[in-house]
Design a protein around this motif. Structure first.
Motif, mmCIF file in Angstrom:
data_model
loop_
_atom_site.group_PDB
_atom_site.id
_atom_site.type_symbol
_atom_site.label_atom_id
_atom_site.label_comp_id
_atom_site.label_asym_id
_atom_site.label_seq_id
_atom_site.Cartn_x
_atom_site.Cartn_y
_atom_site.Cartn_z
ATOM 1 N N LYS A 16 0.844 -1.205 0.000
ATOM 2 C CA LYS A 16 0.000 0.000 0.000
ATOM 3 C C LYS A 16 0.872 1.246 0.000
ATOM 4 C CE LYS A 16 -3.870 2.430 0.561
ATOM 5 N NZ LYS A 16 -3.425 3.789 0.776
ATOM 6 N N LYS A 17 1.952 1.192 0.736
ATOM 7 C CA LYS A 17 2.868 2.329 0.781
ATOM 8 C C LYS A 17 3.468 2.585 -0.608
ATOM 9 C CE LYS A 17 6.837 3.889 3.505
ATOM 10 N NZ LYS A 17 7.726 3.551 4.622
ATOM 11 N N ASP A 20 0.849 4.170 -2.713
ATOM 12 C CA ASP A 20 0.665 5.582 -2.360
ATOM 13 C C ASP A 20 1.764 6.442 -2.994
ATOM 14 O OD1 ASP A 20 -1.639 5.112 -0.957
ATOM 15 O OD2 ASP A 20 -0.732 5.223 1.028
ATOM 16 N N PHE A 21 2.997 5.968 -2.948
ATOM 17 C CA PHE A 21 4.084 6.702 -3.614
ATOM 18 C C PHE A 21 3.850 6.751 -5.132
ATOM 19 C CE2 PHE A 21 7.026 5.716 0.119
ATOM 20 C CZ PHE A 21 7.028 7.026 0.559
ATOM 21 N N GLU A 23 0.949 6.836 -6.573
ATOM 22 C CA GLU A 23 -0.083 7.843 -6.832
ATOM 23 C C GLU A 23 0.513 9.247 -6.794
ATOM 24 O OE1 GLU A 23 -3.969 7.401 -5.051
ATOM 25 O OE2 GLU A 23 -4.408 9.536 -5.239
ATOM 26 N N ALA A 24 1.388 9.494 -5.823
ATOM 27 C CA ALA A 24 2.036 10.804 -5.721
ATOM 28 C C ALA A 24 2.869 11.083 -6.978
ATOM 29 C CB ALA A 24 2.902 10.870 -4.470
ATOM 30 N N LEU A 27 0.546 11.859 -9.893
ATOM 31 C CA LEU A 27 0.012 13.217 -9.792
ATOM 32 C C LEU A 27 1.058 14.236 -10.255
ATOM 33 C CD1 LEU A 27 -2.200 15.228 -8.955
ATOM 34 C CD2 LEU A 27 -1.202 15.226 -6.661
ATOM 35 N N ALA A 28 2.304 14.037 -9.841
ATOM 36 C CA ALA A 28 3.377 14.951 -10.246
ATOM 37 C C ALA A 28 3.541 14.938 -11.764
ATOM 38 C CB ALA A 28 4.683 14.574 -9.555
ATOM 39 N N ASP A 31 0.528 16.699 -13.382
ATOM 40 C CA ASP A 31 0.649 18.140 -13.169
ATOM 41 C C ASP A 31 1.664 18.749 -14.134
ATOM 42 O OD1 ASP A 31 0.048 20.469 -11.347
ATOM 43 O OD2 ASP A 31 2.226 20.358 -11.106
ATOM 44 N N LEU A 51 10.824 10.157 -5.461
ATOM 45 C CA LEU A 51 9.712 9.217 -5.257
ATOM 46 C C LEU A 51 9.987 7.892 -5.968
ATOM 47 C CD1 LEU A 51 6.724 11.692 -5.769
ATOM 48 C CD2 LEU A 51 7.248 10.500 -3.638
ATOM 49 N N LEU A 243 -4.930 7.829 -10.999
ATOM 50 C CA LEU A 243 -4.290 7.983 -9.686
ATOM 51 C C LEU A 243 -4.811 6.905 -8.753
ATOM 52 C CD1 LEU A 243 -4.428 11.881 -9.520
ATOM 53 C CD2 LEU A 243 -2.699 10.422 -10.495
ATOM 54 N N ASN A 244 -6.106 6.697 -8.826
ATOM 55 C CA ASN A 244 -6.766 5.569 -8.159
ATOM 56 C C ASN A 244 -8.132 5.477 -8.837
ATOM 57 O OD1 ASN A 244 -8.925 6.939 -6.451
ATOM 58 N ND2 ASN A 244 -7.129 7.988 -5.633
ATOM 59 N N GLY A 246 -10.948 6.145 -8.111
ATOM 60 C CA GLY A 246 -11.808 7.302 -7.865
ATOM 61 C C GLY A 246 -11.248 8.580 -8.457
ATOM 62 N N ASP A 247 -10.139 8.480 -9.167
ATOM 63 C CA ASP A 247 -9.499 9.678 -9.720
ATOM 64 C C ASP A 247 -8.722 9.299 -10.989
ATOM 65 O OD1 ASP A 247 -8.177 12.022 -10.258
ATOM 66 O OD2 ASP A 247 -7.386 12.311 -8.232
#
Lengths: 508, 508
Positions: A16-17, A20-21, A23-24, A27-28, A31, A51, A243-244, A246-247
C-alpha cells in the motif's frame, strides 16, 4: 514467528505504501503535463526522481524479498486468497525485473536513454538518422544484455514483449499479424481504387475550442465516464492517467480547424479511463489495481474510438448534438456523408495520423523490424532501408525523408522495444471481444442509435474492467471469448465496414 | 570517520529528500483544493498520510539526530557555512518539536483535532457553543501538556507563539498590541461619526468572472508575479502555496456581485507569492526555503493588499484598466469616489470581512483570550462571554449569535492557538517596513501612479524575500528598520489614511 495471516497483512500494508508513492508520482507527472510552471520543472523532476527511487528501494528490499519468498511457498497457497496470490506474483515480477540488472549498468542505461531521446528530437528535426544511430546501437546492446539478465523462453524478443503484454510470444504474434497483414493489404488496395471517395472538405472548418470541449464532455458523460471520479484537461498530446479508481483523468487536444482530433481523442482516452474507473475497489492499494496490459488497455480505448465513436448508429444519435455545438459546418452534410468523411482511409506515412484500416500495417512494419533486430537478422544501421522497403511493400508508399519514416516515433530512442505490438494486439482483442459481446447484446447498433451505451460499458466492466491485473491478458481473452487470439474478427470488421463506407460490393 | 564536509553533504542530501516529499505533499494538497475528483479524496488523504508519515520518520530518525548532534558541535561552527548552521538549527527545531511528544499522545490529539473540526462546522451552523465546548476543553488540555513537554521560557503562551512566529513573546505583543488598540479605538470612533461617508452602491453591480480573472492576471503581472513560475486558479477560499521557488501558485475566489473579493484577494495572495518566488535559489532543497514566519509572510501580503492595492496613487494608474474590464458600473464614479468606496471602514462582527482599520482589533480580541486561557485566567466555558464583552469594549458591537462570534473561526478547533497574533504582527511589520522603504524610495506613490511597482518589489526582495528562513523574524525587522517592533508606524498610517478617506481634519 508471524502467522500466515500476519505476514499477508504486513505484505499488503507494505505494498500500500508503494502504491501511495505511485499515486504521488502519477500526480506529479499529470501536473507537469497539464500546466505546472516551467521554472519549477527542474526541481519537480527531482521530486519524481526521489519518489521513484523510494519505490525502487521498497520494491527490491530485503523486506519485499521476505514477503515474496514466504507468500510464494507452495505449501501455503491454499490458505491464501486469489488476491494475495496474484499480488505476490505481480510483486515478484517487479522484483525480479529490477534486481537482476546490476545497479550501475541500469544507471548508465537510464542516462543513455535520456540522452538518446534528446538526440532523437534533433535528428528528427534534421531528418538525419546517422545522428541517432550510435545511440540506438548502444540502446539495442543494452536491451540485449537485459534480456540475458532476465532470461528468455524461446525467442529473445519474447522477453521484451512480456514487459508490456505478459505471456505474449512471437509465435502468437507471427500467426495473427500474418493473418491480419494478408487480410488488410487487398482491402487497402480496393479502397484506394474505389470510385466513390467521401467528401471531406467540411471537416476542416473552424469549430471553437470551448464548443469542442462542451461536446467532448457531453460524449464522455454519455459513455459513462464519471466526472466525480475524473476530470478533462487540455494538453498537446492527449493521455489518460489513473491515480486511483476514484481519480482517473483524461486530457485532449483541440484543433480548431479539425474537430476530429479532440472528439476521437477524447473518446479514445475515455475508453482507457472507463477501464481504470471500473476496476474493483477491492484491489485499491495492491499491485493489481490497474489495467492488466498495454494491449488489453488499448482494446478498451479502440473499442470506444472505433466500434462506438466511428459507428454510423452512434452518430445517428449524436450528430444533432454535434451540430448544436458546431457552427454551420455540417449544415448541408447528411449523417451518412458525415459518417463516410470521418472514416476516410488510405495509405499514409505517419502512424499517429493513420486511419483505423491502415493503422495495423504501421504496427506490423515496426514489429517485424524489432523482431529482426533482436534475432540478429538486421543491424541498427539497416533500419532506414528496411523501414522504407516494408512501407512500400505493405502500404505502397515510401517516405522521402526519415523524419516521416524511421525517425517518426520516440519509442526506440526511449528503449521501448516490444511496446508497438500492443497497439495492434489491442485492436485484435477489441474486435474479438466485440464479436462475443454481440452474442450477449445483439442489438449493439440499436443501443448506440438510441444513446444506450450503458449496457455496453457494463458488459465490458463485467468481463474485463473489474479484474484489473487479477487476470492475465490471455486468460481474459480466453474467459471472455472462449478462444485464442484470432485475427479474423478484426479482418471481418474492417472488410464489412470499409465496403460500406466506400460503397464496395459486399463480397469480394 | 567522515569529515565535516562529508557529513555536511550527507546532511543536505538527507534533507533534500525530506523537501522533495514536502513538495509532493504540497502538490497533493493543492490538487485537492483546486479540483481533484471527490471520489478519489479518501485514497488521496491516505497518500498524504503516507507522505507525511515518511517526512515525520525522516525528521525524527536516528540519522537525523546524528546529523544534528554532529553539526551542532560548537567546536566546528566556524568551519560551517551560515546556510548549514541555520539549516541544522531549523532541523533541530523540527526534531525537538516532534520527538518530545509521546507518539501515542500525539496520535490521540490528531484524531481529536480532526473530530473537533467536524463538530465545529456543525456547532457553528447551529450557533451552539456547548456542542464544541468539551472538544475545545480537551484540545486546550493537550496544548497545555504539549507546552510542558516542549518547555517554556517565561509565559507558557510564548511556546505557542514560537510555533508560528519564532522568537515572539507575550512581553513584546502586550506592548505593541496595547499601543495599537489605544491608537485605533478613537480613530474607529471618529470614522463612524464622520459626516461624509463614502458612496458604495456601485460596488455591488455584476462583473463577469472571466473579466475579473483577466484583470486579476493583469494586476499580478504588474506586481511582478512571474507566471512562468506560478499559476492562478479558482477556489472557494483563496490561498497561496509554494512547491518550490519556481512553482508558487495562487488561487482566488470570484464573486460576480462584488469584484473586491477577487481583486484584493488576488493582490493579497500575490504578495505572499512574491515572497516565495524570490527566495534565493541557493536555498532550494534546504529547510530554509520558505518564508521565515507567519507574521513576516503576512507582512508581504498585507503590504501589497493595503499599501499598494488600496492606495489612491495605485488606482490613478489602474482604474482605467479596471473600467475596461468591467461593464458600466464605474461609469459615473471618479477615481476619488472609487478610492473612498474600496476603503470604507467600520466595526463589523466577522474577522475575514473586516476592513484594514478595524481588522487589528479582531486579532487583539483573540490574542487576549488565548493568553488568558493559557495563563489560567479563564476557562473554555468562559469563551463566549469574554468574546462578546471584548467585542463590545473594542468595537462597540456584540454578536447576537455565537456563529458570528466565538464560533466564526476554525483555528481553535484545529488546535491553532498562537496563530492569530501573526495576522496583526504582519500588519505591524508591514507598516514599519514601509516607513523604512520611504527613506530609500521617497517617491513610493509616484511610482505607483505610473505603474512602476518593480522598484518596490525589488526593495522587498533585497531586504526580506531572498533570505527565506536564513534570518529570524526579529532579525529581519531589526536589520531592515534598525529598530524593535513599534506600533506607531501602523497607527500613523491608519490615521493618515482614514482621515483622508473620511475627510476628517488632519490632526485630531
Amino acid at each position: 514467528m508471524a502467522t500466515i495471516r500476519e505476514t499477508e497483512n504486513a505484505y499488503f500494508k507494505y505494498v500500500k505504501k508503494i502504491m501511495d508513492f505511485n499515486e504521488a508520482t502519477a500526480l506529479a507527472a499529470w501536473d507537469m503535463r497539464t500546466g505546472s510552471p516551467k521554472k519549477g520543472a527542474g526541481q519537480r523532476a527531482e521530486v519524481i526522481g526521489t519518489l521513484s527511487g523510494e519505490i525502487f528501494n521498497l520494491s527490491t528490499s530485503e523486506d519485499m524479498k521476505h514477503f515474496i519468498d514466504t507468500l510464494s511457498d507452495p505449501g501455503i497457497q491454499s490458505d491464501l486468497s486469489e488476491k494475495t496470490i496474484k499480488s505476490v506474483e505481480e510483486s515478484k515480477r517487479e522484483y525480479e525485473r529490477n534486481v537482476k540488472i546490476p545497479a550501475e549498468e541500469y544507471k548508465e542505461y537510464v542516462i543513455l536513454q535520456s540522452k538518446a531521446e534528446t538526440v532523437w528530437e534533433d535528428a528528427k528535426a534534421k531528418s538525419d538518422f546517422k545522428m541517432l544511430e550510435p545511440y540506438l546501437d548502444k540502446i539495442v546492446d543494452f536491451k540485449h544484455l537485459f534480456v540475458d539478465y532476465w532470461g528468455h523462453d524461446g525467442n529473445k524478443y519474447n522477453t521484451l514483449l512480456d514487459l508490456y503484454e505478459p505471456g505474449m510470444t512471437v509465435d502468437v504474434i507471427d500467426r495473427v499479424f500474418g493473418q491480419l497483414r494478408d487480410g488488410i493489404i487487398p482491402l487497402v488496395q480496393e479502397v484506394a481504387e474505389a470510385a466513390d471517395q467521401p467528401e471531406t472538405n467540411f471537416l476542416y472548418k473552424p469549430f471553437p475550442k470551448g464548443q469542442q470541449r462542451a461536446f467532448s464532455i457531453h460524449i464522455l458523460k454519455e459513455m459513462g465516464y464519471d466526472f466525480s471520479a475524473g476530470r478533462l484537461d487540455e494538453t498537446a498530446h492527449p493521455f489518460q492517467i489513473s491515480l486511483n479508481p476514484g481519480d482517473v483523468r483524461v486530457t485532449t487536444h483541440y484543433d480548431e480547424f479539425d474537430f476530429r482530433t479532440a472528439v476521437f481523442g477524447t473518446i479514445h482516452e475515455g475508453g482507457h479511463a472507463l477501464y481504470e474507473q471500473n476496476i474493483s475497489k477491492d484491489l485499491i492499494g495492491t499491485p493489481l489495481c490497474s489495467g492488466t496490459s498495454m494491449g488489453v488497455h488499448e482494446s478498451q480505448s479502440l473499442f470506444f474510438e472505433n466500434f462506438v465513436g466511428r459507428n454510423k448508429a452512434f452518430w445517428e444519435q449524436y450528430y444533432d448534438v454535434l451540430k448544436e455545438h458546431a457552427g454551420g459546418q455540417f449544415e448541408h452534410v447528411s449523417v451518412e456523408g458525415y459518417y463516410r468523411a470521418i472514416n476516410v482511409a488510405g495509405p499514409s506515412l505517419i502512424r499517429i495520423e493513420a486511419d483505423e484500416m491502415t493503422y495495423p500495417l504501421h504496427i506490423i512494419v515496426r514489429y517485424e523490424i524489432e523482431k529482426a533486430l533482436f534475432n540478429g537478422d538486421i543491424k541498427v544501421k539497416d533500419l532506414p532501408g528496411v523501414w522504407n522497403e516494408k512501407m512500400e511493400q505493405y502500404l505502397g508508399i515510401k517516405p522521402d525523408h526519415d523524419r516521416e519514416g524511421v525517425l517518426q516515433d520516440i519509442h526506440w530512442s526511449g528503449g521501448d522495444f516490444g511496446y508497438f505490438p500492443s497497439y495492434a494486439l489491442g485492436y485484435l482483442y477489441a474486435a474479438q471481444f466485440k464479436h462475443t459481446l454481440l452474442k450477449d447484446l445483439p442489438d449493439f447498433d440499436d443501443n448506440l442509435r438510441s444513446g444506450r451505451i450503458r449496457p455496453i460499458r457494463e458488459w465490458l466492466t463485467d468481463k474485463i474492467h473489474q479484474y484489473g491485473k487479477l487476470k492475465k491478458p490471455m486468460d481474459i481473452l480466453l474467459d471472455v471469448t472462449g478462444e485464442e487470439l484470432n485475427a479474423k474478427y478484426l479482418i471481418n470488421y474492417l472488410n464489412e465496414k470499409y465496403r460500406d463506407v466506400y460503397h464496395l460490393s459486399r463480397v469480394k
